[in-house]
Scaffold this motif. Structure first.
Motif, PDB file in Angstrom:
ATOM      1  N   THR A  63       8.651   5.878   4.311  1.00 59.01           N
ATOM      2  CA  THR A  63       7.451   6.127   4.037  1.00 59.01           C
ATOM      3  C   THR A  63       7.188   6.946   2.582  1.00 59.01           C
ATOM      4  OG1 THR A  63       6.922   6.319   6.423  1.00 59.01           O
ATOM      5  CG2 THR A  63       5.280   7.231   5.230  1.00 59.01           C
ATOM      6  N   ASP A  64       8.130   7.633   2.497  1.00 59.45           N
ATOM      7  CA  ASP A  64       8.184   8.783   1.476  1.00 59.45           C
ATOM      8  C   ASP A  64       9.374   9.017   0.659  1.00 59.45           C
ATOM      9  OD1 ASP A  64       5.701  10.180   1.897  1.00 59.45           O
ATOM     10  OD2 ASP A  64       6.607  10.798   3.699  1.00 59.45           O
ATOM     11  N   CYS A  79       7.821   0.525  -4.828  1.00 61.02           N
ATOM     12  CA  CYS A  79       6.987   0.689  -4.070  1.00 61.02           C
ATOM     13  C   CYS A  79       6.246  -0.639  -3.825  1.00 61.02           C
ATOM     14  CB  CYS A  79       5.671   1.645  -4.859  1.00 61.02           C
ATOM     15  SG  CYS A  79       4.476   1.801  -3.815  1.00 61.02           S
ATOM     16  N   TYR A  81       3.237  -2.609  -1.643  1.00 59.36           N
ATOM     17  CA  TYR A  81       1.605  -2.378  -1.453  1.00 59.36           C
ATOM     18  C   TYR A  81       1.084  -2.720  -0.070  1.00 59.36           C
ATOM     19  CZ  TYR A  81       2.422  -0.919  -6.202  1.00 59.36           C
ATOM     20  OH  TYR A  81       2.669  -0.155  -7.327  1.00 59.36           O
ATOM     21  N   PRO A  82       0.423  -2.072   0.494  1.00 60.86           N
ATOM     22  CA  PRO A  82      -0.453  -2.255   1.807  1.00 60.86           C
ATOM     23  C   PRO A  82      -1.427  -3.608   1.567  1.00 60.86           C
ATOM     24  CG  PRO A  82      -1.328  -0.455   1.136  1.00 60.86           C
ATOM     25  CD  PRO A  82      -0.157  -0.513   0.169  1.00 60.86           C
ATOM     26  N   LEU A  88       2.669  -2.996   6.624  1.00 62.81           N
ATOM     27  CA  LEU A  88       2.906  -1.676   6.149  1.00 62.81           C
ATOM     28  C   LEU A  88       1.580  -0.700   6.583  1.00 62.81           C
ATOM     29  CD1 LEU A  88       3.526  -2.236   2.434  1.00 62.81           C
ATOM     30  CD2 LEU A  88       4.983  -1.818   4.208  1.00 62.81           C
ATOM     31  N   ASN A  89       0.617  -1.484   7.485  1.00 66.30           N
ATOM     32  CA  ASN A  89      -0.402  -0.786   8.176  1.00 66.30           C
ATOM     33  C   ASN A  89      -1.128   0.081   7.125  1.00 66.30           C
ATOM     34  OD1 ASN A  89       0.396  -1.737  10.778  1.00 66.30           O
ATOM     35  ND2 ASN A  89       1.812  -0.503  10.877  1.00 66.30           N
ATOM     36  N   GLY A  90      -1.610  -0.400   6.164  1.00 61.85           N
ATOM     37  CA  GLY A  90      -2.448   0.504   5.139  1.00 61.85           C
ATOM     38  C   GLY A  90      -1.732   1.610   4.258  1.00 61.85           C
ATOM     39  N   LYS A  91      -0.349   1.428   4.525  1.00 61.41           N
ATOM     40  CA  LYS A  91       0.386   2.608   3.739  1.00 61.41           C
ATOM     41  C   LYS A  91       1.314   2.171   2.695  1.00 61.41           C
ATOM     42  CE  LYS A  91       0.077   5.812   7.766  1.00 61.41           C
ATOM     43  NZ  LYS A  91       0.950   6.499   8.629  1.00 61.41           N
ATOM     44  N   TYR A  92       1.332   2.805   1.712  1.00 64.63           N
ATOM     45  CA  TYR A  92       2.240   2.467   0.653  1.00 64.63           C
ATOM     46  C   TYR A  92       3.831   2.706   1.065  1.00 64.63           C
ATOM     47  CZ  TYR A  92      -1.430   2.196  -2.702  1.00 64.63           C
ATOM     48  OH  TYR A  92      -2.616   1.563  -3.337  1.00 64.63           O
ATOM     49  N   ARG A  93       4.707   2.146   0.817  1.00 68.40           N
ATOM     50  CA  ARG A  93       6.096   2.233   1.239  1.00 68.40           C
ATOM     51  C   ARG A  93       7.000   2.184   0.127  1.00 68.40           C
ATOM     52  NH1 ARG A  93       5.505   4.127   6.846  1.00 68.40           N
ATOM     53  NH2 ARG A  93       3.759   3.163   7.414  1.00 68.40           N
TER      54      ARG A  93
END
Length: 161
Positions: A63-64, A79, A81-82, A88-93
């Motif tokens: 996540t970070d 990176c 992208y969601p 990714l459930n709407g989050k950048y990973r």
């Protein structure tokens, strides 16, 4: 669907570019979160195959980026992208390309859950970052560059390209 069919489908999904979710332990180099935790569930990407047929689950998806190591590992994070990947459930990973992790095929087949497949652009970038990482054994880099991504035959949800 019978158990044998499910196992065959899962084995077919173990390809370069496939994303899986699995429980990892400290012996895998993953630190559990929480005071009494003994394991941690993480997503990872198959990036290549070693000479013994084990899969190099390249990249743990985080996540970070750990800030205390950012100066060292940040150049080797990719990176995702969601808007490209629903899991990714709407989050950048961030795909951690600083360290290769070998994961036995049997462990993936028995313990991991198939999630999705990354597209060609993402997996090519991941493989190049892994290849350039100072922690990657030069003997393993040729495994990263063979067996190009082929998700058309693996997508359980019939997604592909």
């Amino acid at each position: 669907m019978q158990l044998k069919e499910i196992e065959a489908l899962k084995n077919a999904a173990i390809r370069v570019g496939s994303v899986f979710k699995m429980v990892f332990y400290p012996k895998d180099g993953i630190t559990p979160k929480g005071e009494s935790a003994v394991d941690r569930t993480k997503y990872f990407v198959i990036a290549g195959i070693d000479s013994e047929g084990n899969y190099i689950g390249a990249a743990i998806i985080n996540t970070d980026i750990k800030m205390n190591f950012a100066h060292e590992i940040a150049p080797y994070q990719h990176c995702i992208y969601p808007d490209k990947y629903a899991f990714l459930n709407g989050k950048y990973r961030y795909v951690d390309c600083y360290k290769l992790r070998e994961i036995e095929k049997q462990r993936i087949a028995n313990k991991a859950e198939y999630i999705d497949c990354l597209d060609v652009d993402d997996i090519d970038k991941i493989r190049m970052l892994l290849k350039s990482s100072p922690t990657t054994d030069p003997c393993l880099t040729h495994h990263l560059m063979k067996n190009r991504l082929n998700c058309r035959i693996v997508s359980v949800d019939l997604r592909g390209y």
